[in-house]
Design a protein around this motif. Structure first.
Motif, short mmCIF file in Angstrom:
data_model
loop_
_atom_site.label_atom_id
_atom_site.label_comp_id
_atom_site.label_asym_id
_atom_site.label_seq_id
_atom_site.Cartn_x
_atom_site.Cartn_y
_atom_site.Cartn_z
N CYS A 101 -16.65 53.97 36.25
CA CYS A 101 -17.43 53.13 35.34
C CYS A 101 -18.05 51.96 36.12
O CYS A 101 -17.56 51.55 37.17
CB CYS A 101 -16.53 52.60 34.24
SG CYS A 101 -17.39 51.59 33.00
N ASP A 103 -17.97 48.99 35.22
CA ASP A 103 -17.24 47.77 34.89
C ASP A 103 -16.92 46.96 36.16
O ASP A 103 -16.37 47.49 37.13
CB ASP A 103 -15.94 48.15 34.16
CG ASP A 103 -15.28 46.94 33.51
OD1 ASP A 103 -14.91 46.00 34.25
OD2 ASP A 103 -15.13 46.93 32.27
N GLY A 126 -19.11 53.95 31.42
CA GLY A 126 -18.29 54.97 30.78
C GLY A 126 -18.21 56.26 31.58
O GLY A 126 -17.92 57.31 31.02
N HIS A 154 -10.95 53.69 32.48
CA HIS A 154 -10.14 52.47 32.49
C HIS A 154 -9.98 51.95 31.07
O HIS A 154 -10.78 52.24 30.18
CB HIS A 154 -10.77 51.40 33.38
CG HIS A 154 -12.06 50.87 32.83
ND1 HIS A 154 -12.15 49.70 32.10
CD2 HIS A 154 -13.32 51.35 32.89
CE1 HIS A 154 -13.41 49.50 31.76
NE2 HIS A 154 -14.15 50.48 32.22
N CYS A 157 -12.69 49.77 27.99
CA CYS A 157 -14.01 50.10 28.52
C CYS A 157 -15.09 49.70 27.50
O CYS A 157 -15.03 50.08 26.32
CB CYS A 157 -14.10 51.60 28.81
SG CYS A 157 -15.72 52.12 29.43
N GLY A 158 -16.08 48.95 27.96
CA GLY A 158 -17.13 48.48 27.07
C GLY A 158 -17.98 49.61 26.51
O GLY A 158 -18.43 49.55 25.36
ZN LIG Z 1 -15.96 51.01 31.43
#
Ligand SMILES: [Zn+2]
Length: 241
Positions: A101, A103, A126, A154, A157-158
């Motif tokens: 991801c 992130d 994602g 993870h 995750c947004g």
């Molecule tokens: Zn994520």
């Protein structure tokens, strides 16, 4: 055209999974025999003097050992010294592909305590697949002879959270975020009724789905494909079943 190709990819992978409905409940796939990875004869060869893990098992062991160093605060920061930086090898010789991801809290080189030239990292929000991601994985597996592909999801995750919000409220998803939601939504729908943390269940199901979609593609047959979860609280990576 790109959207149609992605839809085709999704449909193909879903079809492959439908033929093996118990895949998510299976134990982690055993690693292949610990033999040196095949390397195409015309693949670039590193002239570096370091010894890179040559098998999927050795590569996974190196990643998990590095992650334990990261989580315990004992990083070695390998292959980041001035010599490596000033004199990079003519060819690259990474030992693992990481599909992760975007992130900012989950940079693979840091959480696995690796350095320059060690990992081929492909990151989308994602860890969503598209043709550019698959082409990059194929470059790593077929051209560089990398023996291990690790899909890394993870917690918190947004991209997963945005997908759940959309499914809860039906709110319109803006522009390019639609691809992310469309790719994560199937896993979110499958896990909606599971007791507990929906976001955690959806993330695990989606990460495993990405792994299985890569496994189902014969282009990646030479490599071992695994999935894992990064824990933001402990810093530890654990393999997904
Ligand atoms: Zn994520």
């Amino acid at each position: 055209m790109a959207w149609n190709r992605r839809a085709f990819l999704t449909a193909t992978a879903v079809g492959a999974l439908a033929a093996a409905p118990s895949a998510a409940a299976d134990a982690p796939r055993p690693l292949p025999p610990d033999v040196p990875r095949p390397r195409p004869p015309d693949a670039p060869r590193s002239t570096s003097s370091r010894s890179s893990p040559a098998t999927a098992r050795a590569a996974l062991d190196a990643l998990l050992a590095g992650n334990r160093r990261f989580a315990s605060g004992h990083c070695r920061h390998p292959h980041q010294d001035g010599g490596r930086r000033r004199s990079p090898a003519p060819g690259q010789d990474p030992f693992a592909v990481i599909v992760g991801c975007v992130d900012s809290r989950v940079p693979p080189e840091l959480v696995f305590d690796q350095g320059l030239g060690d990992l081929l990292c492909i990151r989308t929000a994602g860890e969503v697949l598209d043709e550019a991601v698959l082409g990059s994985v194929q470059y790593g597996v077929q051209e560089l002879g990398i023996p291990l592909v690790l899909v890394l999801g993870h917690e918190r995750c947004g991209a997963v959270a945005a997908t759940l919000d959309h499914l809860r409220t039906g709110a319109r998803v803006p522009d390019h975020l639609q691809l992310l939601v469309a790719e994560i939504a199937p896993a979110a729908r499958r896990t909606r009724a599971v007791p507990g943390d929906w976001a955690e269940h959806a993330m695990r199901a989606h990460t495993a789905w990405v792994r299985d979609a890569i496994r189902a593609d014969p282009a990646f047959a030479p490599a071992h494909i695994a999935a894992a979860r990064f824990d933001l609280d402990t810093g530890l990576v654990s393999l997904l079943p």
